[in-house]
Design a protein around this motif. Structure first.
Motif, PDB file in Angstrom:
ATOM      1  N   GLU A   9       0.826  -1.209   0.000  1.00 30.60           N
ATOM      2  CA  GLU A   9       0.000   0.000   0.000  1.00 30.60           C
ATOM      3  C   GLU A   9       0.863   1.264   0.000  1.00 30.60           C
ATOM      4  O   GLU A   9       0.562   2.237  -0.687  1.00 30.60           O
ATOM      5  N   LEU A  10       1.968   1.249   0.760  1.00 30.01           N
ATOM      6  CA  LEU A  10       2.889   2.389   0.754  1.00 30.01           C
ATOM      7  C   LEU A  10       3.582   2.514  -0.601  1.00 30.01           C
ATOM      8  O   LEU A  10       3.758   3.624  -1.121  1.00 30.01           O
ATOM      9  N   LEU A  11       3.940   1.382  -1.188  1.00 32.15           N
ATOM     10  CA  LEU A  11       4.561   1.390  -2.516  1.00 32.15           C
ATOM     11  C   LEU A  11       3.602   1.966  -3.554  1.00 32.15           C
ATOM     12  O   LEU A  11       4.010   2.746  -4.420  1.00 32.15           O
ATOM     13  N   GLU A  12       2.326   1.609  -3.465  1.00 31.15           N
ATOM     14  CA  GLU A  12       1.327   2.170  -4.383  1.00 31.15           C
ATOM     15  C   GLU A  12       1.249   3.685  -4.262  1.00 31.15           C
ATOM     16  O   GLU A  12       1.143   4.398  -5.268  1.00 31.15           O
ATOM     17  N   GLN A  13       1.310   4.187  -3.036  1.00 37.55           N
ATOM     18  CA  GLN A  13       1.242   5.629  -2.830  1.00 37.55           C
ATOM     19  C   GLN A  13       2.478   6.324  -3.408  1.00 37.55           C
ATOM     20  O   GLN A  13       2.376   7.395  -4.016  1.00 37.55           O
ATOM     21  N   ALA A  14       3.655   5.703  -3.244  1.00 36.55           N
ATOM     22  CA  ALA A  14       4.872   6.259  -3.835  1.00 36.55           C
ATOM     23  C   ALA A  14       4.787   6.194  -5.364  1.00 36.55           C
ATOM     24  O   ALA A  14       5.220   7.111  -6.058  1.00 36.55           O
ATOM     25  N   ARG A 101      13.310  18.329 -13.865  1.00 33.49           N
ATOM     26  CA  ARG A 101      11.905  18.505 -13.470  1.00 33.49           C
ATOM     27  C   ARG A 101      11.205  17.176 -13.180  1.00 33.49           C
ATOM     28  O   ARG A 101      10.023  17.156 -12.872  1.00 33.49           O
ATOM     29  N   ASP A 102      11.909  16.079 -13.305  1.00 35.64           N
ATOM     30  CA  ASP A 102      11.328  14.754 -13.152  1.00 35.64           C
ATOM     31  C   ASP A 102      10.623  14.616 -11.792  1.00 35.64           C
ATOM     32  O   ASP A 102      11.227  14.871 -10.750  1.00 35.64           O
ATOM     33  N   PRO A 103       9.355  14.214 -11.798  1.00 39.24           N
ATOM     34  CA  PRO A 103       8.628  14.035 -10.543  1.00 39.24           C
ATOM     35  C   PRO A 103       9.275  13.026  -9.591  1.00 39.24           C
ATOM     36  O   PRO A 103       9.092  13.099  -8.385  1.00 39.24           O
ATOM     37  N   VAL A 104      10.059  12.096 -10.122  1.00 42.06           N
ATOM     38  CA  VAL A 104      10.706  11.093  -9.286  1.00 42.06           C
ATOM     39  C   VAL A 104      11.788  11.717  -8.385  1.00 42.06           C
ATOM     40  O   VAL A 104      12.174  11.120  -7.381  1.00 42.06           O
ATOM     41  N   ASN A 105      12.236  12.910  -8.715  1.00 39.17           N
ATOM     42  CA  ASN A 105      13.272  13.555  -7.910  1.00 39.17           C
ATOM     43  C   ASN A 105      12.843  13.752  -6.461  1.00 39.17           C
ATOM     44  O   ASN A 105      13.679  13.741  -5.563  1.00 39.17           O
ATOM     45  N   VAL A 106      11.558  13.917  -6.218  1.00 38.56           N
ATOM     46  CA  VAL A 106      11.051  14.036  -4.845  1.00 38.56           C
ATOM     47  C   VAL A 106      11.370  12.759  -4.073  1.00 38.56           C
ATOM     48  O   VAL A 106      11.814  12.807  -2.919  1.00 38.56           O
ATOM     49  N   LEU A 107      11.161  11.616  -4.715  1.00 45.57           N
ATOM     50  CA  LEU A 107      11.472  10.341  -4.071  1.00 45.57           C
ATOM     51  C   LEU A 107      12.982  10.163  -3.908  1.00 45.57           C
ATOM     52  O   LEU A 107      13.449   9.681  -2.870  1.00 45.57           O
ATOM     53  N   LEU A 108      13.741  10.550  -4.924  1.00 47.02           N
ATOM     54  CA  LEU A 108      15.208  10.450  -4.836  1.00 47.02           C
ATOM     55  C   LEU A 108      15.743  11.263  -3.666  1.00 47.02           C
ATOM     56  O   LEU A 108      16.613  10.804  -2.925  1.00 47.02           O
ATOM     57  N   GLU A 109      15.216  12.465  -3.488  1.00 43.34           N
ATOM     58  CA  GLU A 109      15.659  13.325  -2.392  1.00 43.34           C
ATOM     59  C   GLU A 109      15.303  12.726  -1.035  1.00 43.34           C
ATOM     60  O   GLU A 109      16.091  12.794  -0.099  1.00 43.34           O
ATOM     61  N   ALA A 110      14.121  12.115  -0.943  1.00 41.79           N
ATOM     62  CA  ALA A 110      13.703  11.496   0.326  1.00 41.79           C
ATOM     63  C   ALA A 110      14.603  10.311   0.677  1.00 41.79           C
ATOM     64  O   ALA A 110      14.934  10.094   1.845  1.00 41.79           O
ATOM     65  N   ILE A 111      15.021   9.556  -0.334  1.00 41.47           N
ATOM     66  CA  ILE A 111      15.892   8.402  -0.100  1.00 41.47           C
ATOM     67  C   ILE A 111      17.326   8.852   0.137  1.00 41.47           C
ATOM     68  O   ILE A 111      18.045   8.268   0.953  1.00 41.47           O
ATOM     69  N   ALA A 112      17.753   9.900  -0.540  1.00 40.66           N
ATOM     70  CA  ALA A 112      19.141  10.379  -0.450  1.00 40.66           C
ATOM     71  C   ALA A 112      19.542  10.763   0.975  1.00 40.66           C
ATOM     72  O   ALA A 112      20.710  10.637   1.342  1.00 40.66           O
TER      73      ALA A 112
END
Length: 192
Positions: A9-14, A101-112
């Motif tokens: 469920e968390l993966l779906e939200q990401a 501008r890639d939307p995935v950058n938000v996730l990359l920053e959270a993991i970084a």
């Protein structure tokens, strides 16, 4: 509490960030996925058929995606010097700038910001999940060359210096050291 279900469920939200936020900047989810992939793919995987395999679509749909990215100036096709029927895809400088501008950058920053040990466990957990689902579905996923069974590493020592040369046994071609961290759609992991 079912931890496996909660994780999915968390993966779906990401995944929502990956699939539904992209149109903010004018690209559809598969176009973003294609641009991301081609910016990290090795030379053997920058082809229309490899892109279709990675995105999980037909060659016709991949061709449409390629056309859109070309029209926008983010991608270019080049005929192979050795086989005029083959095409190599490359992300242009404009495409590389657009990836900021890639939307995935938000996730990359959270993991970084995670500790390296946590990042490694996080990555390895996803690899385990993919490996398990691939085995169940009798398919394989894309991953980096350095984890592939086809990668050959030759070490030579001379004058107290060790040199390392890499090659791909599948494509029977040398691989530069920088290429071992790139994505390959012909990847096969070592069987345990």
């Amino acid at each position: 509490m079912n931890l496996a279900r909660e994780s999915i469920e968390l993966l779906e939200q990401a995944a929502r960030i990956l699939w539904f936020e992209g149109t903010k900047h004018g690209l559809r989810d598969r176009e973003w996925m294609a641009l991301r992939f081609l910016s990290r793919a090795n030379r053997f995987s920058r082809t229309p058929s490899a892109l279709a395999s990675y995105v999980g679509t037909t060659r016709g749909t991949a061709s449409f995606i390629i056309g859109e990215l070309e029209r926008l100036g983010y991608l270019e096709r080049k005929r192979s010097a050795t086989d005029k029927r083959s095409v190599t895809l490359s992300v242009t400088q404009q495409g590389k700038k657009f990836l900021v501008r890639d939307p995935v950058n938000v996730l990359l920053e959270a993991i970084a910001v995670l500790d390296d040990e946590v990042k490694i466990r996080f990555r390895n957990t996803f690899r385990h999940v993919l490996d398990h689902s691939d085995a169940a579905e009798q398919r394989h996923h894309t991953d980096v060359c350095k984890r592939c069974i086809f990668l050959r590493e030759d070490r030579a020592s001379a004058d107290s210096k060790t040199t390392v040369e890499f090659s791909c046994r599948l494509f029977r071609a040398p691989i530069a050291e920088a290429e071992v961290d790139l994505l390959c759609t012909s990847f096969e992991h070592h069987r345990q």
